[in-house]
Design a protein around this motif. Structure first.
Motif, PDB file in Angstrom:
ATOM      1  N   GLN A   1     -12.694 -27.170  -3.981  1.00 56.38           N
ATOM      2  CA  GLN A   1     -13.266 -26.189  -4.524  1.00 56.38           C
ATOM      3  C   GLN A   1     -12.507 -25.466  -5.560  1.00 56.38           C
ATOM      4  N   ALA A   2     -11.245 -25.469  -5.549  1.00 59.43           N
ATOM      5  CA  ALA A   2     -10.138 -24.905  -6.640  1.00 59.43           C
ATOM      6  C   ALA A   2     -10.480 -25.587  -8.101  1.00 59.43           C
ATOM      7  N   ALA A   3     -10.731 -26.708  -7.813  1.00 63.44           N
ATOM      8  CA  ALA A   3     -11.013 -27.408  -9.175  1.00 63.44           C
ATOM      9  C   ALA A   3     -12.617 -27.503  -9.672  1.00 63.44           C
ATOM     10  N   GLU A   4     -13.435 -26.743  -8.967  1.00 66.94           N
ATOM     11  CA  GLU A   4     -14.887 -26.700  -9.458  1.00 66.94           C
ATOM     12  C   GLU A   4     -14.845 -25.797 -10.777  1.00 66.94           C
ATOM     13  N   ARG A   5     -15.791 -26.238 -11.817  1.00 63.94           N
ATOM     14  CA  ARG A   5     -16.015 -25.847 -12.991  1.00 63.94           C
ATOM     15  C   ARG A   5     -17.529 -25.302 -12.907  1.00 63.94           C
ATOM     16  N   ASP A   6     -17.512 -24.432 -13.856  1.00 63.36           N
ATOM     17  CA  ASP A   6     -18.973 -23.858 -14.334  1.00 63.36           C
ATOM     18  C   ASP A   6     -19.689 -24.557 -15.424  1.00 63.36           C
ATOM     19  N   GLU A   7     -20.926 -24.268 -15.847  1.00 62.51           N
ATOM     20  CA  GLU A   7     -21.417 -25.133 -16.832  1.00 62.51           C
ATOM     21  C   GLU A   7     -20.876 -24.909 -18.113  1.00 62.51           C
ATOM     22  N   LYS A   8     -19.936 -23.906 -18.320  1.00 64.84           N
ATOM     23  CA  LYS A   8     -19.351 -23.754 -19.668  1.00 64.84           C
ATOM     24  C   LYS A   8     -17.825 -24.658 -19.406  1.00 64.84           C
ATOM     25  N   GLY A   9     -17.650 -25.049 -18.286  1.00 65.58           N
ATOM     26  CA  GLY A   9     -16.512 -25.967 -18.231  1.00 65.58           C
ATOM     27  C   GLY A   9     -15.215 -25.092 -17.681  1.00 65.58           C
ATOM     28  N   GLU A  10     -15.488 -23.992 -17.233  1.00 59.23           N
ATOM     29  CA  GLU A  10     -14.476 -22.801 -16.850  1.00 59.23           C
ATOM     30  C   GLU A  10     -14.200 -23.170 -15.360  1.00 59.23           C
ATOM     31  N   LEU A  11     -13.256 -22.720 -14.654  1.00 62.85           N
ATOM     32  CA  LEU A  11     -12.942 -22.630 -13.244  1.00 62.85           C
ATOM     33  C   LEU A  11     -13.691 -21.696 -12.636  1.00 62.85           C
ATOM     34  N   LYS A  12     -14.580 -22.274 -11.567  1.00 64.26           N
ATOM     35  CA  LYS A  12     -15.353 -21.207 -10.842  1.00 64.26           C
ATOM     36  C   LYS A  12     -14.527 -20.231 -10.373  1.00 64.26           C
ATOM     37  N   TYR A  13     -13.124 -20.549  -9.760  1.00 66.41           N
ATOM     38  CA  TYR A  13     -12.543 -19.896  -9.112  1.00 66.41           C
ATOM     39  C   TYR A  13     -11.396 -19.436 -10.097  1.00 66.41           C
ATOM     40  N   LEU A  14     -11.568 -18.541 -11.054  1.00 71.05           N
ATOM     41  CA  LEU A  14     -10.929 -18.448 -12.128  1.00 71.05           C
ATOM     42  C   LEU A  14      -9.633 -17.243 -12.146  1.00 71.05           C
ATOM     43  N   TYR A  15     -10.048 -16.145 -11.169  1.00 74.48           N
ATOM     44  CA  TYR A  15      -9.172 -14.853 -11.307  1.00 74.48           C
ATOM     45  C   TYR A  15      -7.817 -14.838 -10.381  1.00 74.48           C
ATOM     46  N   GLY A  16      -6.815 -14.979 -10.879  1.00 68.96           N
ATOM     47  CA  GLY A  16      -5.525 -14.818 -10.138  1.00 68.96           C
ATOM     48  C   GLY A  16      -5.173 -13.510 -10.109  1.00 68.96           C
ATOM     49  N   VAL A  17      -4.921 -13.002  -8.897  1.00 73.11           N
ATOM     50  CA  VAL A  17      -4.363 -11.734  -8.789  1.00 73.11           C
ATOM     51  C   VAL A  17      -2.937 -11.503  -9.364  1.00 73.11           C
ATOM     52  N   ILE A  18      -2.497 -10.333  -9.788  1.00 75.24           N
ATOM     53  CA  ILE A  18      -0.995 -10.106 -10.139  1.00 75.24           C
ATOM     54  C   ILE A  18      -0.509  -8.956  -9.524  1.00 75.24           C
ATOM     55  N   LEU A  19      -0.852  -8.603  -8.288  1.00 75.73           N
ATOM     56  CA  LEU A  19      -0.462  -7.575  -7.556  1.00 75.73           C
ATOM     57  C   LEU A  19      -0.511  -6.334  -8.432  1.00 75.73           C
ATOM     58  N   ASN A  20      -1.616  -5.683  -9.220  1.00 74.61           N
ATOM     59  CA  ASN A  20      -1.827  -4.277  -9.629  1.00 74.61           C
ATOM     60  C   ASN A  20      -3.285  -3.921  -9.450  1.00 74.61           C
ATOM     61  N   TYR A  21      -3.328  -3.097  -8.578  1.00 74.92           N
ATOM     62  CA  TYR A  21      -4.448  -2.813  -7.947  1.00 74.92           C
ATOM     63  C   TYR A  21      -4.822  -1.380  -8.134  1.00 74.92           C
ATOM     64  N   LEU A  22      -5.973  -0.763  -8.368  1.00 76.09           N
ATOM     65  CA  LEU A  22      -6.451   0.666  -8.216  1.00 76.09           C
ATOM     66  C   LEU A  22      -7.336   0.762  -7.013  1.00 76.09           C
ATOM     67  N   PHE A  23      -6.987   1.640  -6.329  1.00 80.58           N
ATOM     68  CA  PHE A  23      -7.889   2.187  -5.105  1.00 80.58           C
ATOM     69  C   PHE A  23      -8.311   3.485  -5.082  1.00 80.58           C
ATOM     70  N   ARG A  24      -9.626   3.623  -4.978  1.00 79.69           N
ATOM     71  CA  ARG A  24     -10.071   5.131  -4.828  1.00 79.69           C
ATOM     72  C   ARG A  24      -9.838   5.794  -3.483  1.00 79.69           C
TER      73      ARG A  24
END
Ligand code: UTP
Length: 397
Positions: free
Chosen positions: A285-308
């Motif tokens: 699943q981690a290696a799955e790519r979309d039609e543009k060739g980008e990883l589908k599960y692309l976004y890695g979090v960097i421990l910087n969040y905004l919470f309302r």
């Protein structure tokens, strides 16, 4: 029910004889405060997080951010100037991988001069507060283990130029540790072996301590980790974009460099925004790519969040899963850190708050400019890699 009976029921009979010995009264007191539901979690470490069906999420990409930068920044600066934002520094961790006994923020990453992690963070925050012309409350979470050292260090260094009246400290709670059979471990001093209970309890700990009570109520909390020396804090563009999106939460993300990169992934779980740990997604699943060739599960979090703030209030009473983490735990009868992992620690994680938030904006940032975590001494995410990135960004070390 007597404590002895409770201990026997929870498989902790090894502690009963100690209650009558020297130090028994203190142990009795500590054991009476144990949350047994958490301790029992060691029995099922793998299925605790109970992940649902995973699918990709749409994020705000750099190109889109570039196009709307002026609009986002204006809204962010307005929030900052209106006193609607507080910054929360998570500094209660143990930094075991870095191998220093001192609080991690005290780590000196400099080469030709001292450059402390705390210093880098506060300087980054000051860049924004100078631009906005206002200070934001800086709330610093410590643990029972490092609170005194952290306060003393920052005081000694004049809070690296940040006005003391805008700084408050609060302590997170500690949780007991168990061995691999679930028996509570004793520390070298004969009291229960404790470890900080993870960064997921920051909001309840902050509220319990009343740490933000001296400041006017804010609308947003920007929560960030102690060890990313390129961390942009109270970033007006991120603030503006998240506020205008209508989401109750925003997460800074970097595009994963390769499928197997060890970062938490922001995606959807049963349709809701959620962060899953790198080991909770299958390699396929981690290696799955979309039609543009980008990883589908692309976004890695960097421990910087905004919470309302209103969302945090709403979810305050909700259950946050306890993660059971196998670790090396110093204990009675064994000096220093054991060579092998010998037990479990219990932690709640801030990334689980994203799912509770109900909505989240993934906000892409440039990795080389904003992500230089110091987790290890050498190798990936280390002192070495962070130094190189600091130099690349023109920071004299
Ligand atoms: P990490 O998960 O990297 O843990 O924390 P750590 O304790 O710093 O390092 P290791 O795993 O022992 O090597 C991510 C962020 O969350 C904070 C840390 O201080 C860091 O900013 N944290 C972690 C807490 O504030 N409390 C905790 O109980 C755990």
């Amino acid at each position: 029910m007597s404590l002895e009976k409770i201990l026997a029921e929870h498989g902790q009979g090894h502690l009963i004889p100690l209650l009558g010995k020297e130090g028994g009264a203190k142990l009795r007191e500590e054991l009476s405060a144990v949350d047994w539901e958490t301790v029992e979690a060691w029995k099922h470490p793998d299925d605790l997080s109970g992940k649902g069906r995973i699918s990709p999420i749409e994020g705000l990409r750099l190109s889109e951010i570039g196009k709307n930068r002026t609009k986002y920044e204006a809204r962010g600066l307005e929030l900052l100037r209106g006193g609607k934002v507080a910054a929360v520094l998570l500094a209660g961790g143990q930094g075991t991988r870095l191998g220093s006994d001192a609080p991690k923020g005290m780590y000196d990453i400099g080469v030709t001069r001292p450059v402390y992690l705390f210093e880098r963070l506060i300087e980054n925050l000051r860049e924004v507060t100078e631009r906005a012309g206002v200070f934001v409350p800086l709330l610093i979470m410590t643990s029972g283990e490092n609170d005194g050292a952290t306060r003393a260090f920052l005081r000694e260094h004049g809070y690296f130029g940040y006005p003391e009246r805008y700084i408050r400290f609060f302590r997170q709670e500690m949780a007991p540790c168990v061995d691999l059979e679930g028996r509570l471990l004793l520390g070298e001093d004969g009291a229960l072996a404790l470890s900080p209970n993870g960064n997921g309890g920051w909001y309840s700990s902050m509220k319990r301590a009343g740490a933000d009570g001296d400041f006017p109520a804010v609308e947003w909390y920007n929560v960030f980790g102690v060890d990313n020396v390129l961390q942009r804090i109270a970033d007006p563009v991120f603030l503006g974009a998240t506020a205008l999106s209508g989401c109750a939460c925003g997460a800074k993300v970097v595009c994963k460099s390769r499928p197997e990169e060890k970062v938490g992934v922001l995606c959807r779980e049963d349709g809701k925004p959620s962060v899953i740990e790198y080991y909770e997604i299958s390699p396929e699943q981690a290696a799955e790519r979309d039609e543009k060739g980008e990883l589908k599960y692309l976004y890695g979090v960097i421990l910087n969040y905004l919470f309302r703030a209103d969302m945090l209030e709403r979810i305050a009473g909700e259950h946050i899963p306890v993660h059971v983490v196998k670790k090396k735990i110093p204990h009675l009868g064994k000096e220093g850190l054991p060579a092998e992992e010998n037990g479990y620690k219990f932690e709640t994680l801030i990334l689980d708050m994203v799912r509770l938030a109900g909505s989240c904006l993934p906000f892409e940032v440039i990795r080389e400019r904003e992500f230089a975590p110091v987790k290890n001494k050498t190798g990936a995410d280390s002192v070495e890699t962070a130094r190189a990135l600091l130099e690349k960004n023109g920071v004299k070390i």
